[in-house]
Motif scaffolding. Structure first.
Motif, PDB file in Angstrom:
ATOM      1  N   UNK A  33     -50.592  21.722 -87.791  1.00 45.36           N
ATOM      2  CA  UNK A  33     -50.429  21.524 -86.351  1.00 45.36           C
ATOM      3  C   UNK A  33     -49.062  20.892 -86.107  1.00 45.36           C
ATOM      4  N   UNK A  34     -48.407  21.305 -85.042  1.00 42.23           N
ATOM      5  CA  UNK A  34     -47.125  20.712 -84.654  1.00 42.23           C
ATOM      6  C   UNK A  34     -47.300  20.056 -83.292  1.00 42.23           C
ATOM      7  N   UNK A  35     -46.931  18.776 -83.219  1.00 36.74           N
ATOM      8  CA  UNK A  35     -47.065  18.007 -81.979  1.00 36.74           C
ATOM      9  C   UNK A  35     -45.691  17.460 -81.616  1.00 36.74           C
ATOM     10  N   UNK A  36     -45.214  17.783 -80.435  1.00 38.96           N
ATOM     11  CA  UNK A  36     -43.883  17.341 -80.009  1.00 38.96           C
ATOM     12  C   UNK A  36     -43.962  16.730 -78.614  1.00 38.96           C
ATOM     13  N   UNK A  37     -43.025  15.822 -78.349  1.00 41.14           N
ATOM     14  CA  UNK A  37     -42.952  15.145 -77.048  1.00 41.14           C
ATOM     15  C   UNK A  37     -41.507  15.239 -76.554  1.00 41.14           C
ATOM     16  N   UNK A  38     -41.295  15.846 -75.393  1.00 45.08           N
ATOM     17  CA  UNK A  38     -39.932  16.044 -74.909  1.00 45.08           C
ATOM     18  C   UNK A  38     -39.504  14.993 -73.892  1.00 45.08           C
ATOM     19  N   UNK A  39     -40.321  13.949 -73.759  1.00 44.12           N
ATOM     20  CA  UNK A  39     -40.024  12.896 -72.798  1.00 44.12           C
ATOM     21  C   UNK A  39     -40.837  13.012 -71.533  1.00 44.12           C
ATOM     22  N   UNK A  40     -41.375  14.185 -71.291  1.00 45.57           N
ATOM     23  CA  UNK A  40     -42.199  14.404 -70.094  1.00 45.57           C
ATOM     24  C   UNK A  40     -43.583  14.941 -70.423  1.00 45.57           C
ATOM     25  N   UNK A  41     -43.665  15.820 -71.392  1.00 41.84           N
ATOM     26  CA  UNK A  41     -44.953  16.431 -71.719  1.00 41.84           C
ATOM     27  C   UNK A  41     -45.050  16.705 -73.212  1.00 41.84           C
ATOM     28  N   UNK A  42     -46.276  16.930 -73.661  1.00 39.39           N
ATOM     29  CA  UNK A  42     -46.551  17.223 -75.059  1.00 39.39           C
ATOM     30  C   UNK A  42     -46.603  18.728 -75.287  1.00 39.39           C
ATOM     31  N   UNK A  43     -46.175  19.136 -76.475  1.00 45.10           N
ATOM     32  CA  UNK A  43     -46.293  20.526 -76.894  1.00 45.10           C
ATOM     33  C   UNK A  43     -47.110  20.528 -78.181  1.00 45.10           C
ATOM     34  N   UNK A  44     -48.241  21.186 -78.143  1.00 47.69           N
ATOM     35  CA  UNK A  44     -49.144  21.221 -79.288  1.00 47.69           C
ATOM     36  C   UNK A  44     -49.351  22.664 -79.719  1.00 47.69           C
ATOM     37  N   UNK A  45     -49.167  22.945 -80.996  1.00 47.30           N
ATOM     38  CA  UNK A  45     -49.350  24.308 -81.479  1.00 47.30           C
ATOM     39  C   UNK A  45     -49.983  24.302 -82.861  1.00 47.30           C
ATOM     40  N   UNK A  46     -50.802  25.303 -83.110  1.00 48.78           N
ATOM     41  CA  UNK A  46     -51.338  25.523 -84.452  1.00 48.78           C
ATOM     42  C   UNK A  46     -50.277  26.301 -85.222  1.00 48.78           C
ATOM     43  N   UNK A  47     -49.769  25.709 -86.271  1.00 51.36           N
ATOM     44  CA  UNK A  47     -48.678  26.335 -87.017  1.00 51.36           C
ATOM     45  C   UNK A  47     -49.270  27.284 -88.052  1.00 51.36           C
ATOM     46  N   UNK A  48     -49.295  28.560 -87.741  1.00 53.35           N
ATOM     47  CA  UNK A  48     -49.878  29.537 -88.649  1.00 53.35           C
ATOM     48  C   UNK A  48     -48.850  30.535 -89.162  1.00 53.35           C
ATOM     49  N   UNK A  49     -47.571  30.188 -89.048  1.00 56.99           N
ATOM     50  CA  UNK A  49     -46.527  31.076 -89.554  1.00 56.99           C
ATOM     51  C   UNK A  49     -46.593  31.211 -91.071  1.00 56.99           C
ATOM     52  N   UNK A  50     -47.165  30.198 -91.723  1.00 58.52           N
ATOM     53  CA  UNK A  50     -47.243  30.242 -93.183  1.00 58.52           C
ATOM     54  C   UNK A  50     -48.366  31.154 -93.669  1.00 58.52           C
ATOM     55  N   UNK A  51     -49.261  31.533 -92.757  1.00 51.02           N
ATOM     56  CA  UNK A  51     -50.389  32.382 -93.157  1.00 51.02           C
ATOM     57  C   UNK A  51     -49.959  33.841 -93.247  1.00 51.02           C
ATOM     58  N   UNK A  52     -50.507  34.578 -94.194  1.00 52.48           N
ATOM     59  CA  UNK A  52     -50.186  36.008 -94.275  1.00 52.48           C
ATOM     60  C   UNK A  52     -50.820  36.764 -93.109  1.00 52.48           C
ATOM     61  N   UNK A  53     -50.139  37.808 -92.629  1.00 53.04           N
ATOM     62  CA  UNK A  53     -50.688  38.629 -91.565  1.00 53.04           C
ATOM     63  C   UNK A  53     -51.646  39.650 -92.174  1.00 53.04           C
ATOM     64  N   UNK A  54     -52.831  39.730 -91.609  1.00 56.01           N
ATOM     65  CA  UNK A  54     -53.807  40.696 -92.123  1.00 56.01           C
ATOM     66  C   UNK A  54     -54.037  41.777 -91.065  1.00 56.01           C
ATOM     67  N   UNK A  55     -54.289  42.967 -91.522  1.00 56.98           N
ATOM     68  CA  UNK A  55     -54.535  44.090 -90.614  1.00 56.98           C
ATOM     69  C   UNK A  55     -55.554  45.045 -91.247  1.00 56.98           C
ATOM     70  N   UNK A  56     -56.107  45.900 -90.405  1.00 60.21           N
ATOM     71  CA  UNK A  56     -57.119  46.851 -90.855  1.00 60.21           C
ATOM     72  C   UNK A  56     -56.429  48.079 -91.457  1.00 60.21           C
ATOM     73  N   UNK A  57     -56.890  48.475 -92.659  1.00 67.49           N
ATOM     74  CA  UNK A  57     -56.297  49.611 -93.360  1.00 67.49           C
ATOM     75  C   UNK A  57     -56.906  50.919 -92.831  1.00 67.49           C
ATOM     76  N   UNK A  58     -56.308  51.426 -91.756  1.00 66.83           N
ATOM     77  CA  UNK A  58     -56.833  52.635 -91.112  1.00 66.83           C
ATOM     78  C   UNK A  58     -56.753  53.860 -92.017  1.00 66.83           C
ATOM     79  N   UNK A  59     -55.676  53.944 -92.761  1.00 62.97           N
ATOM     80  CA  UNK A  59     -55.491  55.115 -93.629  1.00 62.97           C
ATOM     81  C   UNK A  59     -56.609  55.219 -94.658  1.00 62.97           C
ATOM     82  N   UNK A  60     -56.947  54.097 -95.258  1.00 63.01           N
ATOM     83  CA  UNK A  60     -58.022  54.088 -96.256  1.00 63.01           C
ATOM     84  C   UNK A  60     -59.349  54.453 -95.609  1.00 63.01           C
ATOM     85  N   UNK A  61     -59.582  53.858 -94.412  1.00 63.57           N
ATOM     86  CA  UNK A  61     -60.848  54.101 -93.718  1.00 63.57           C
ATOM     87  C   UNK A  61     -60.995  55.582 -93.362  1.00 63.57           C
ATOM     88  N   UNK A  62     -59.933  56.181 -92.811  1.00 65.00           N
ATOM     89  CA  UNK A  62     -59.988  57.599 -92.428  1.00 65.00           C
ATOM     90  C   UNK A  62     -60.179  58.504 -93.647  1.00 65.00           C
TER      91      UNK A  62
END
Length: 443
Positions: A241-270
């Motif tokens: 998680x990344x938590x930042x404060x810019x002096x006025x408001x908070x910015x909160x994000x789930x940092x998932x850039x390190x996770x691999x992207x998964x997708x459905x293998x359509x070619x195999x399924x077909x």
């Protein structure tokens, strides 16, 4: 007593853990590294789940990504890359490079190598000389001679069998010897270490301040002579998680850039979906279901982690604006009640996960602490109490250090905190602070 056979209806409630629920619970408690490993293993089992490596995933649009997170991670990656190929000297090589092996026969060389193998991570010898003598069918005197050769090498103190011997070896190696220090360490080490010095001053005819000088000098020696030769891999923490404060408001994000992207293998399924074989159809159906379960579980993990993180920020705003000393008391039940989930779900959501904040990277669990009673209507956290105790002891008169009971009184009078003496002792131990008798100086 008559027993009769019959049929009765009974209504009961029973919670059944489905495979999907079990998997969702497991994925929730995974940190980024564990989840990545899980997905990579799943991709090997499930041909319909494919992974794109070296992918930088877009952040959830519902949150603003804190820019410092990416910069810090890229910097850490660069530092890690720079360490590849670095030549590091190991203790065994360092010791053997110093020894003139002409001083040893073949048998002595074997004993010397064995002694090195028996050194622990601090450089201490953790085997008895009589055991070595039996092992190599030689006398203990010959083993001791070889040990003396080892103890004469750098770093000073190497091959010591205990702290007492380690310190003494270093004292005897000094260019400018300290006779008083050697006498105290060699013959009065137990009382010296425990700061029971009065009897020693009478025996040696010296002042308490003389022993204090020896104590200060011994503190400059190295109780772990081999520590600089330990080459452990650096642990690089990727925040969840990344938590930042810019002096006025908070910015909160789930940092998932390190996770691999998964997708459905359509070619195999077909390719195999038109196959009429029942086993093939069942195989495709099971793996397709498994893929969608994983996708839902990952999305649910992200949503739960986001809700919990946002609520932590909401309740710990002072911490994220002013710093760690402003941590407020908060329990997992507090978060669970407000987010309307079970306390165990909060526990799983924060397990071994880290948040990057304006004041550094912290484990999410560290934002939860027990409550300390105060004389006012407000409560404070155990971490705040520990911080205050540390500052009190740091600023105390070292010739009259504060006792645990005096700290109890000061906390009540100056801070309005009600803490027992036993709790003070426990916190002091957790902070690695010795008792008042061992903190006392005799300048």
């Amino acid at each position: 007593m008559n027993l009769q056979a019959g049929l009765w209806q009974q209504q009961t409630l029973k919670l059944t853990m489905t495979q999907e629920l079990t998997q969702a619970i497991a994925l929730l408690q995974y940190n980024a590294q564990e989840l990545s490993a899980f997905l990579e293993n799943k991709a090997l089992e499930n041909p319909l789940l494919q992974i794109e490596s070296n992918h930088v995933q877009a952040m959830d649009p519902r949150f603003d990504r804190a820019k410092p997170a990416k910069k810090k991670i890229e910097k850490d990656k660069q530092n890690w890359i720079e360490q590849i190929g670095r030549n590091e000297l190991y203790l065994e090589e360092h010791l053997k490079a110093q020894l003139d092996f002409n001083l040893l026969n073949a048998e002595g060389e074997k004993v010397f190598n064995y002694l090195i193998d028996c050194l622990d991570e601090n450089g201490y010898l953790r085997v008895e000389l009589d055991e070595i003598a039996i092992r190599f069918h030689i006398s203990e005197e010959k083993v001791l001679q070889t040990l003396n050769l080892l103890q004469g090498l750098e770093p000073a103190g190497i091959g010591a069998r205990n702290l007492h011997e380690c310190i003494l070896l270093q004292l005897k190696r000094l260019e400018k010897r300290n006779p008083l220090a050697e006498e105290i360490i060699e013959n009065h080490f137990g009382a010296f270490a425990e700061k029971k010095w009065r009897d020693t001053t009478k025996i040696l005819g010296i002042k308490m301040s003389d022993i204090q000088e020896v104590f200060d000098f011994v503190q400059t020696l190295n109780p772990r002579p081999a520590s600089s030769f330990q080459h452990e891999k650096s642990a690089y923490i990727i925040p969840d998680v990344v938590i930042d404060w810019d002096g006025n408001s908070f910015f909160v994000s789930v940092f998932d850039e390190a996770l691999p992207k998964i997708s459905f293998n359509n070619e195999y399924y077909k390719q195999f979906s038109s196959n009429k074989d029942k086993q093939v159809k069942r195989f495709l159906q099971e793996n397709q279901q498994d893929y969608y379960w994983i996708m839902r579980s990952i999305e649910q993990r992200k949503e739960t982690l986001s809700k919990v993180s946002l609520k932590i920020v909401e309740k710990q705003q002072e911490f994220f604006i002013k710093g760690p000393s402003y941590l407020s008391p908060m329990t997992m039940k507090d978060i669970a009640d407000e987010v309307e989930i079970h306390e165990s779900t909060v526990s799983r959501a924060v397990r071994e996960k880290y948040a990057q904040t304006p004041f550094g990277t912290f484990e999410l669990r560290s934002f939860f602490s027990s409550t300390i009673k105060t004389t006012s209507d407000e409560n404070t956290s155990s971490k705040q109490v520990k911080t205050i105790i540390s500052k009190m002891i740091e600023g105390e008169n070292k010739q009259r250090p504060l006792s645990d009971q005096e700290i109890v009184q000061l906390l009540k009078e100056k801070e309005g905190m009600v803490v027992s003496r036993r709790t003070i002792a426990k916190y002091r131990d957790q902070l690695g602070i010795p008792s008042s008798s061992k903190r006392k100086r005799y300048d």
